[in-house]
Design a protein around this motif. Structure first.
Motif, PDB file in Angstrom:
ATOM      1  N   LEU A 143       0.741  -1.320   0.003  1.00  0.00           N
ATOM      2  CA  LEU A 143       0.070  -0.145  -0.163  1.00  0.00           C
ATOM      3  C   LEU A 143       0.908   1.181  -0.005  1.00  0.00           C
ATOM      4  O   LEU A 143       0.406   2.396  -0.430  1.00  0.00           O
ATOM      5  N   LEU A 144       2.182   1.168   0.372  1.00  0.00           N
ATOM      6  CA  LEU A 144       2.881   2.542   0.409  1.00  0.00           C
ATOM      7  C   LEU A 144       3.162   2.954  -0.800  1.00  0.00           C
ATOM      8  O   LEU A 144       3.274   4.190  -0.958  1.00  0.00           O
ATOM      9  N   PHE A 145       3.198   2.235  -1.631  1.00  0.00           N
ATOM     10  CA  PHE A 145       3.490   2.507  -3.242  1.00  0.00           C
ATOM     11  C   PHE A 145       2.424   3.394  -3.971  1.00  0.00           C
ATOM     12  O   PHE A 145       2.581   4.770  -3.967  1.00  0.00           O
ATOM     13  N   PRO A 146       1.149   2.904  -3.830  1.00  0.00           N
ATOM     14  CA  PRO A 146      -0.078   3.759  -4.415  1.00  0.00           C
ATOM     15  C   PRO A 146      -0.296   4.821  -3.333  1.00  0.00           C
ATOM     16  O   PRO A 146      -0.729   5.961  -4.124  1.00  0.00           O
ATOM     17  N   VAL A 147      -0.157   4.757  -2.165  1.00  0.00           N
ATOM     18  CA  VAL A 147      -0.707   5.916  -1.178  1.00  0.00           C
ATOM     19  C   VAL A 147       0.157   7.000  -1.273  1.00  0.00           C
ATOM     20  O   VAL A 147       0.234   8.309  -1.616  1.00  0.00           O
ATOM     21  N   SER A 148       1.597   6.666  -1.635  1.00  0.00           N
ATOM     22  CA  SER A 148       2.816   7.725  -1.540  1.00  0.00           C
ATOM     23  C   SER A 148       2.818   8.359  -3.139  1.00  0.00           C
ATOM     24  O   SER A 148       2.841   9.636  -3.235  1.00  0.00           O
ATOM     25  N   ASN A 149       2.476   7.611  -4.084  1.00  0.00           N
ATOM     26  CA  ASN A 149       2.316   8.116  -5.634  1.00  0.00           C
ATOM     27  C   ASN A 149       1.094   9.006  -5.352  1.00  0.00           C
ATOM     28  O   ASN A 149       1.080   9.934  -6.198  1.00  0.00           O
ATOM     29  N   LEU A 150      -0.063   8.678  -4.646  1.00  0.00           N
ATOM     30  CA  LEU A 150      -1.193   9.573  -4.902  1.00  0.00           C
ATOM     31  C   LEU A 150      -0.959  10.923  -4.202  1.00  0.00           C
ATOM     32  O   LEU A 150      -1.354  11.925  -4.540  1.00  0.00           O
ATOM     33  N   CYS A 151      -0.100  10.808  -3.064  1.00  0.00           N
ATOM     34  CA  CYS A 151       0.142  12.169  -2.485  1.00  0.00           C
ATOM     35  C   CYS A 151       1.070  13.021  -3.135  1.00  0.00           C
ATOM     36  O   CYS A 151       0.976  14.134  -3.226  1.00  0.00           O
ATOM     37  N   GLY A 152       2.004  12.317  -4.110  1.00  0.00           N
ATOM     38  CA  GLY A 152       2.784  13.042  -4.830  1.00  0.00           C
ATOM     39  C   GLY A 152       2.055  13.698  -5.889  1.00  0.00           C
ATOM     40  O   GLY A 152       2.695  14.670  -6.554  1.00  0.00           O
ATOM     41  N   ARG A 153       0.844  13.373  -6.352  1.00  0.00           N
ATOM     42  CA  ARG A 153      -0.015  13.951  -7.457  1.00  0.00           C
ATOM     43  C   ARG A 153      -0.972  15.045  -6.850  1.00  0.00           C
ATOM     44  O   ARG A 153      -1.603  15.683  -7.674  1.00  0.00           O
ATOM     45  N   CYS A 154      -0.919  15.217  -5.694  1.00  0.00           N
ATOM     46  CA  CYS A 154      -1.915  16.201  -4.955  1.00  0.00           C
ATOM     47  C   CYS A 154      -1.130  17.611  -4.769  1.00  0.00           C
ATOM     48  O   CYS A 154       0.120  17.735  -4.962  1.00  0.00           O
ATOM     49  N   ALA A 171      10.309   0.323   4.405  1.00  0.00           N
ATOM     50  CA  ALA A 171       9.208   1.557   4.254  1.00  0.00           C
ATOM     51  C   ALA A 171       9.786   2.893   3.918  1.00  0.00           C
ATOM     52  O   ALA A 171       9.752   3.630   3.306  1.00  0.00           O
ATOM     53  N   VAL A 172      10.946   3.094   4.581  1.00  0.00           N
ATOM     54  CA  VAL A 172      11.530   4.366   4.732  1.00  0.00           C
ATOM     55  C   VAL A 172      12.175   4.572   3.341  1.00  0.00           C
ATOM     56  O   VAL A 172      12.178   5.569   2.769  1.00  0.00           O
ATOM     57  N   ALA A 173      12.769   3.296   2.834  1.00  0.00           N
ATOM     58  CA  ALA A 173      13.612   3.508   1.492  1.00  0.00           C
ATOM     59  C   ALA A 173      12.342   3.702   0.258  1.00  0.00           C
ATOM     60  O   ALA A 173      12.866   4.649  -0.428  1.00  0.00           O
ATOM     61  N   VAL A 174      11.249   3.247   0.598  1.00  0.00           N
ATOM     62  CA  VAL A 174      10.207   3.320  -0.406  1.00  0.00           C
ATOM     63  C   VAL A 174       9.752   4.986  -0.430  1.00  0.00           C
ATOM     64  O   VAL A 174       9.747   5.448  -1.513  1.00  0.00           O
ATOM     65  N   LEU A 175       9.676   5.542   0.641  1.00  0.00           N
ATOM     66  CA  LEU A 175       9.238   6.786   0.861  1.00  0.00           C
ATOM     67  C   LEU A 175      10.215   7.817   0.390  1.00  0.00           C
ATOM     68  O   LEU A 175      10.033   8.789  -0.044  1.00  0.00           O
ATOM     69  N   LEU A 176      11.520   7.680   0.724  1.00  0.00           N
ATOM     70  CA  LEU A 176      12.484   8.524   0.373  1.00  0.00           C
ATOM     71  C   LEU A 176      12.922   8.400  -1.129  1.00  0.00           C
ATOM     72  O   LEU A 176      13.650   9.173  -1.656  1.00  0.00           O
ATOM     73  N   SER A 177      12.362   7.172  -1.738  1.00  0.00           N
ATOM     74  CA  SER A 177      12.680   7.278  -3.278  1.00  0.00           C
ATOM     75  C   SER A 177      11.739   7.886  -3.958  1.00  0.00           C
ATOM     76  O   SER A 177      11.779   8.090  -5.141  1.00  0.00           O
ATOM     77  N   ASN A 178      10.576   8.392  -3.300  1.00  0.00           N
ATOM     78  CA  ASN A 178       9.699   9.045  -4.016  1.00  0.00           C
ATOM     79  C   ASN A 178       9.812  10.610  -3.902  1.00  0.00           C
ATOM     80  O   ASN A 178       9.439  11.312  -3.157  1.00  0.00           O
ATOM     81  N   VAL A 179      10.516  11.125  -5.143  1.00  0.00           N
ATOM     82  CA  VAL A 179      10.824  12.628  -5.342  1.00  0.00           C
ATOM     83  C   VAL A 179       9.402  13.280  -5.330  1.00  0.00           C
ATOM     84  O   VAL A 179       9.365  14.243  -4.470  1.00  0.00           O
ATOM     85  N   SER A 180       8.406  12.988  -5.913  1.00  0.00           N
ATOM     86  CA  SER A 180       7.049  13.784  -5.771  1.00  0.00           C
ATOM     87  C   SER A 180       6.557  13.935  -4.702  1.00  0.00           C
ATOM     88  O   SER A 180       6.195  14.835  -4.168  1.00  0.00           O
ATOM     89  N   LEU A 181       6.543  12.786  -3.598  1.00  0.00           N
ATOM     90  CA  LEU A 181       6.207  12.746  -2.419  1.00  0.00           C
ATOM     91  C   LEU A 181       6.944  13.770  -1.580  1.00  0.00           C
ATOM     92  O   LEU A 181       6.478  14.483  -0.733  1.00  0.00           O
ATOM     93  N   LEU A 182       8.319  13.786  -1.603  1.00  0.00           N
ATOM     94  CA  LEU A 182       9.218  14.631  -0.946  1.00  0.00           C
ATOM     95  C   LEU A 182       8.973  16.200  -1.546  1.00  0.00           C
ATOM     96  O   LEU A 182       8.966  17.168  -0.613  1.00  0.00           O
ATOM     97  N   GLU A 183       8.724  16.327  -2.786  1.00  0.00           N
ATOM     98  CA  GLU A 183       8.345  17.655  -3.265  1.00  0.00           C
ATOM     99  C   GLU A 183       7.203  18.263  -2.447  1.00  0.00           C
ATOM    100  O   GLU A 183       7.024  19.375  -2.281  1.00  0.00           O
ATOM    101  N   GLU A 189      19.535   5.973   1.623  1.00  0.00           N
ATOM    102  CA  GLU A 189      19.875   6.786   0.316  1.00  0.00           C
ATOM    103  C   GLU A 189      18.634   7.798  -0.030  1.00  0.00           C
ATOM    104  O   GLU A 189      17.514   7.485   0.359  1.00  0.00           O
ATOM    105  N   VAL A 190      19.070   9.082   0.013  1.00  0.00           N
ATOM    106  CA  VAL A 190      18.242  10.120  -0.192  1.00  0.00           C
ATOM    107  C   VAL A 190      18.106  10.531  -1.632  1.00  0.00           C
ATOM    108  O   VAL A 190      19.033  10.892  -2.173  1.00  0.00           O
ATOM    109  N   HIS A 191      16.852  10.609  -2.261  1.00  0.00           N
ATOM    110  CA  HIS A 191      16.907  11.046  -3.716  1.00  0.00           C
ATOM    111  C   HIS A 191      16.351  12.511  -3.797  1.00  0.00           C
ATOM    112  O   HIS A 191      16.535  12.918  -4.784  1.00  0.00           O
ATOM    113  N   GLN A 192      15.756  13.100  -2.756  1.00  0.00           N
ATOM    114  CA  GLN A 192      15.438  14.610  -2.840  1.00  0.00           C
ATOM    115  C   GLN A 192      15.567  15.094  -1.583  1.00  0.00           C
ATOM    116  O   GLN A 192      15.212  14.648  -0.394  1.00  0.00           O
ATOM    117  N   ILE A 193      16.298  16.314  -1.433  1.00  0.00           N
ATOM    118  CA  ILE A 193      16.612  17.040  -0.208  1.00  0.00           C
ATOM    119  C   ILE A 193      15.625  17.975  -0.039  1.00  0.00           C
ATOM    120  O   ILE A 193      15.246  18.657  -0.910  1.00  0.00           O
TER     121      ILE A 193
END
Length: 306
Positions: free
Chosen positions: A1-12, A42-54, A102-106
């Motif tokens: 569920l982390l993948f679709p929810v974090s991707n959904l957040c990134g599009r908001c 889980a941390v790796a999944v979220l930190l690899s989602n650049v759109s979520l961090l933005e 690893e951090v993909h977006q600061i």
């Protein structure tokens, strides 16, 4: 569920509060409820989602842009989203540091704005203050050295400039300045006295935890500065105010944790042998099995420190 929810957040957008607030809460609780092995993934999944961090970057910046609710006690949908954003970012800072992920977006934040949010408050609701202080506490415990976050502001902009003699202490406490430290300490004290009357336990725990982390940070950076802050006479008046705020007992978690803090840094002008004896006497007469968990934990830390 982390993948679709974090991707959904990134599009908001930050204004999509109805969708974002429960989604960020889901990500937050997933991090905290996971087993250590799953937590690292889980941390790796979220930190690899650049759109979520933005998106999180934009949400945190809205703290200074959105107007506060008419009443400080009222938690508007916008304030609720800000709470979720600050808590999630604090958790990401914590676990990224723990697992060296690893951090993909600061992310970038103005440290002065973060400090001013606590120092001046400006009618911020309790939960938002708690969330920002949780974030600030995480930064202090990591010595402002997270690879996920870069701090900007008046002090950090000076970078590696050669400090002038008048600012040597500020250079030692970088990126904090001594004036900011004193303003923050006084504001935390005022909050403690105010919330004793309001019985806001969640906020009082956050305030004491933030004060503990601040003095620990100072001690690592400059022991003289830490001992100077810990031995300020106004702490004595703070204890008097807390003990006269309705509950006379020393067995209040905030009082016990403050006493432990002053003992740890040998502030003999703040806490005396007489008061230590009073706490031991109250503990001996209390039914320990009936003490609240927060009080039991604080009493345990106090006794270990003694």
């Amino acid at each position: 569920l982390l993948f679709p929810v974090s991707n959904l957040c990134g599009r908001c957008r930050p204004r999509d509060t109805d969708l974002l607030q429960p989604s960020l809460n889901f990500l937050y609780w997933t991090l905290h409820q996971a087993t250590p092995c799953s937590q690292q993934r889980a941390v790796a999944v979220l930190l690899s989602n650049v759109s979520l961090l933005e998106l999180l970057q934009k949400v945190l910046e809205c703290t200074w842009l959105w107007s506060p609710a008419p009443e400080p006690a009222y938690l508007s949908p916008e304030d609720a989203l800000l709470c979720s954003g600050w808590l999630l970012v604090a958790s990401l800072l914590l676990y990224q540091h723990r697992y060296n992920t690893e951090v993909h977006q600061i992310l970038s934040l103005d440290l002065t704005e973060v400090l001013n949010a606590v120092i001046f408050r400006k009618k911020k609701p309790v939960l938002l203050l708690v969330s920002i202080m949780q974030f600030l506490r995480t930064l202090l415990r990591q010595n402002f050295s997270s690879s996920l976050l870069v701090l900007v502001g008046q002090n950090t902009a000076q970078g590696a400039m050669q400090p002038q003699p008048s600012s040597l202490q500020d250079a030692a406490l970088y990126p904090l300045a001594m004036q900011q430290v004193f303003l923050l300490v006084v504001s935390l004290q005022n909050l403690l006295v105010h919330i004793q009357l309001q019985k806001e336990m969640l906020l009082s725990q956050a305030v004491v935890a933030c004060l503990e982390s601040l003095v620990e940070y100072l001690y690592v950076k400059n022991q003289d500065a830490a001992l100077h802050v810990a031995s300020q006479p106004w702490h004595r008046f703070l204890l008097f105010a807390l003990l006269n705020g309705g509950q006379k007992s020393f067995l209040q978690p905030e009082v016990l944790r403050l006493m432990t803090l002053f003992l740890r840094y040998q502030s003999s002008n703040i806490i005396s042998q007489k008061e230590i004896s009073q706490i031991l006497q109250e503990a001996a007469e209390a039914n320990l099995a009936e003490l609240p968990e927060a009080t039991s934990r604080a009493l345990h830390l106090f006794l270990c420190q003694v």
